[in-house]
Design a protein around this motif. Structure first.
Motif, mmCIF file in Angstrom:
data_model
loop_
_atom_site.group_PDB
_atom_site.id
_atom_site.type_symbol
_atom_site.label_atom_id
_atom_site.label_comp_id
_atom_site.label_asym_id
_atom_site.label_seq_id
_atom_site.Cartn_x
_atom_site.Cartn_y
_atom_site.Cartn_z
ATOM 1 N N VAL A 195 -8.754 -1.020 -5.208
ATOM 2 C CA VAL A 195 -8.141 -2.346 -5.311
ATOM 3 C C VAL A 195 -7.014 -2.439 -4.280
ATOM 4 C CG1 VAL A 195 -6.922 -3.949 -6.838
ATOM 5 C CG2 VAL A 195 -8.637 -2.395 -7.800
ATOM 6 N N THR A 196 -6.954 -3.556 -3.576
ATOM 7 C CA THR A 196 -5.889 -3.747 -2.590
ATOM 8 C C THR A 196 -4.519 -3.638 -3.236
ATOM 9 O OG1 THR A 196 -6.129 -6.080 -3.052
ATOM 10 C CG2 THR A 196 -7.104 -5.292 -0.979
ATOM 11 N N GLY A 197 -3.594 -2.993 -2.538
ATOM 12 C CA GLY A 197 -2.202 -3.055 -2.958
ATOM 13 C C GLY A 197 -1.586 -4.340 -2.442
ATOM 14 N N PHE A 198 -0.362 -4.647 -2.917
ATOM 15 C CA PHE A 198 0.529 -5.609 -2.260
ATOM 16 C C PHE A 198 0.201 -7.080 -2.505
ATOM 17 C CE2 PHE A 198 1.648 -7.335 2.247
ATOM 18 C CZ PHE A 198 2.993 -7.474 1.994
ATOM 19 N N GLN A 199 -0.943 -7.390 -3.157
ATOM 20 C CA GLN A 199 -1.326 -8.809 -3.200
ATOM 21 C C GLN A 199 -1.844 -9.249 -4.551
ATOM 22 O OE1 GLN A 199 -5.708 -9.027 -1.835
ATOM 23 N NE2 GLN A 199 -4.597 -8.134 -0.127
ATOM 24 N N VAL A 256 -5.541 2.607 -5.044
ATOM 25 C CA VAL A 256 -4.837 1.433 -4.520
ATOM 26 C C VAL A 256 -4.237 1.795 -3.160
ATOM 27 C CG1 VAL A 256 -2.972 -0.227 -4.963
ATOM 28 C CG2 VAL A 256 -4.280 0.724 -6.881
ATOM 29 N N PRO A 257 -4.874 1.418 -2.073
ATOM 30 C CA PRO A 257 -4.307 1.744 -0.768
ATOM 31 C C PRO A 257 -3.459 0.615 -0.181
ATOM 32 C CG PRO A 257 -6.634 1.205 -0.550
ATOM 33 C CD PRO A 257 -6.221 0.851 -1.953
ATOM 34 N N SER A 258 -2.553 1.015 0.721
ATOM 35 C CA SER A 258 -1.791 0.055 1.530
ATOM 36 C C SER A 258 -2.586 -0.252 2.786
ATOM 37 C CB SER A 258 -0.465 0.665 1.984
ATOM 38 O OG SER A 258 0.385 0.896 0.918
ATOM 39 N N ALA A 259 -2.058 -1.181 3.572
ATOM 40 C CA ALA A 259 -2.606 -1.435 4.909
ATOM 41 C C ALA A 259 -2.343 -0.203 5.778
ATOM 42 C CB ALA A 259 -1.914 -2.643 5.503
ATOM 43 N N MET A 260 -3.135 -0.032 6.824
ATOM 44 C CA MET A 260 -2.907 1.082 7.752
ATOM 45 C C MET A 260 -1.511 0.943 8.360
ATOM 46 S SD MET A 260 -6.701 1.017 9.495
ATOM 47 C CE MET A 260 -6.588 2.470 10.527
ATOM 48 N N SER A 261 -0.844 2.076 8.624
ATOM 49 C CA SER A 261 0.568 2.009 9.034
ATOM 50 C C SER A 261 0.740 1.105 10.253
ATOM 51 C CB SER A 261 1.114 3.399 9.343
ATOM 52 O OG SER A 261 0.343 3.985 10.338
ATOM 53 N N GLY A 262 1.785 0.302 10.220
ATOM 54 C CA GLY A 262 2.085 -0.614 11.326
ATOM 55 C C GLY A 262 1.350 -1.942 11.223
ATOM 56 N N SER A 307 -14.956 -1.898 -3.509
ATOM 57 C CA SER A 307 -13.605 -2.394 -3.187
ATOM 58 C C SER A 307 -13.420 -3.816 -3.705
ATOM 59 C CB SER A 307 -13.396 -2.370 -1.675
ATOM 60 O OG SER A 307 -14.271 -3.282 -1.039
ATOM 61 N N TYR A 308 -12.161 -4.106 -4.081
ATOM 62 C CA TYR A 308 -11.799 -5.457 -4.529
ATOM 63 C C TYR A 308 -10.470 -5.880 -3.931
ATOM 64 C CZ TYR A 308 -15.356 -5.206 -8.204
ATOM 65 O OH TYR A 308 -16.536 -5.108 -8.880
#
Ligand code: ADP
Ligand code: ASP
Ligand code: MG
Length: 415
Positions: free
Chosen positions: A133-137, A39-45, A94-95
């Protein structure tokens, strides 16, 4: 062969090179035979950039559209990571949150996860793929995209680990574990080998952004074995070394004599204080003040009602700084109805807290804390305590000083 969830934060995903390192690390775990969900986050910033773009068009962006925009950072991350894994010869897919789906309520920008359908993820795991899987959403009942609040990828990861009954959830970040306080503020801060779930919950809720509070709540509710560790070590370090590094969140109390009274100092710069002056001192007044605040969906943190005199009293509470103006507006509109003389506020305050399960068996922690702050001439504007924490509100100019002296007075800089 275990089922393992890895979460990588923004810094860990911050460049193509770092994403390739994440891929190497994940490929190492996969090659050891583990079933892997990442589960990754968006790239920093990136999330900041997206929110700033939205604000260029609307000063107070429409929440639904803001989530539509802010959620895209993670979509880029999952695609890039899947490609980086495939380039290493590791099968991956990826999902997004809505493809899984991760179902949430409709509270845009701070949605709560309601359920996660694990069928699709399981099918891919069975086929030997690493699932990203996307984080945060997530997605709400009507199919609208939602986000989980800043730092929400931690919560996505732990919730997915809970849904899949994973053996462990590893939160990889830019520090090598949970420290006695934020090492950016106190360089002498020390990494904790373990922290109890209760302490981690308090630290997170009191402002330690190393883990989003809801992720800790999920870890507690579903007993997810969770560890915080560094993503910045060489990706090819031996798996067993990596698997035992960082900080483990435990569910048992350490009953040994060495248990520190205080485990950590947390702080929160995002607070603002509001005081309603000269309200009639009669039953129901707290409800009359805080009812409209709750109706406006504003979370209240600390609350103090002073002793009445001459039939009136003063009532203070804190809110998140981003909701300060909204809260002032709400109170101005009900001021005459509740019979208040004046409403004043201060958004240049912060909250500093000492946390430790050892407090239960050691009286005198509060007085030690207050003495230490008094010696530095720091005025305490509000105080609140629970069984395992003491929080004070002080002028924000004293934040660093207060954290540093408390860290020292409770011996946290000594190994
Ligand atoms: P990520 O992008 O990986 O989610 P975050 O920036 O959200 O990372 O969280 C990691 C940061 O949390 C660290 O860089 C550190 O500055 C901060 N932090 C605050 N309190 C603590 C603490 N008690 N222990 C470790 N890190 C902390
Ligand atoms: N990308 C989101 C944020 O910056 C979520 C996260 O990083 O956890 O808040
Ligand atoms: Mg984070």
């Amino acid at each position: 062969m275990a089922l393992i969830v890895h979460k990588y934060g923004g810094t860990s995903m911050g460049s193509v090179e770092r994403i390739q390192n994440v891929a190497r690390r994940v490929a190492k775990w996969r090659a050891a035979g583990h079933r892997m969900v990442v589960v990754p986050s968006a790239m920093s910033g990136e999330t900041n950039r997206l929110i700033a773009l939205a604000r260029e068009i609307q000063a107070h962006p429409d929440p639904r559209e803001l989530d539509m925009i802010a959620s895209t950072g993670e979509q880029v991350s999952v695609g890039l990571l899947a490609m980086a894994l495939k380039a290493l010869g590791t099968d991956a897919i990826s999902y997004t949150g809505w493809q899984v789906p991760v179902r949430t309520d409709s509270a845009y920008t701070k949605a709560r996860i309601l359920s996660i359908d694990d069928a699709r993820v399981r099918a891919d795991l069975d086929a030997g793929r690493v699932v990203i899987v996307t984080g945060f959403q997530g997605i709400d009942e009507l199919g609208h995209v939602t986000t989980l609040g800043r730092g929400g990828s931690d919560t996505s990861a732990v919730a997915i680990a809970a849904a899949l009954k994973a053996d462990e959830c590893l939160i990889y970040t830019d520090v090598d574990g949970v420290y006695t306080t934020d090492p950016r503020v106190v360089p002498e801060a020390r990494r904790l080998e373990r922290i109890t779930f209760e302490e981690m919950l308090e630290m997170a809720s009191l402002g330690s952004k190393v883990l989003q509070i809801r992720s800790v709540e999920f870890a507690g509710k579903y007993r997810v074995k969770t560890r915080v560790l560094s993503s910045l070590t060489p990706p090819d370090i031996p798996l067993q070394v990596e698997a035992n590094s960082g900080t483990l969140i435990t569910f048992e109390e350490d009953t040994s004599m060495e248990q520190a009274v205080i485990s950590g100092i947390a702080f929160n710069r995002d607070e603002a204080k509001i005081t309603v002056l000269g309200v009639p001192d009669r039953p129901g007044i707290a409800f009359q003040i805080l009812g409209p605040i709750a109706d406006a969906n504003i979370d209240v943190d600390m609350i103090i009602q002073n002793v009445g005199h001459d039939g009136t009293t003063d009532f203070s509470f804190t809110v998140n700084r981003s909701e300060y103006n909204k809260a002032l507006g709400v109170l101005e509109s009900v001021k005459s109805h509740i019979g208040a003389r004046e409403i004043v506020g201060d958004n240049k305050i912060c909250k500093v807290s000492a946390v430790g399960v050892g407090m239960r068996s050691h009286p005198g922690v509060a007085s030690q804390m207050f003495r230490c702050l008094a010696e530095e001439g720091i005025n305490l504007q509000m105080i609140s305590t629970s069984e395992i924490k003491i929080s004070v509100v002080v002028d924000e100019k004293y934040l660093e000083l207060a954290v540093r002296v408390l860290h020292k007075t409770f011996g946290l800089d000594q190994a």
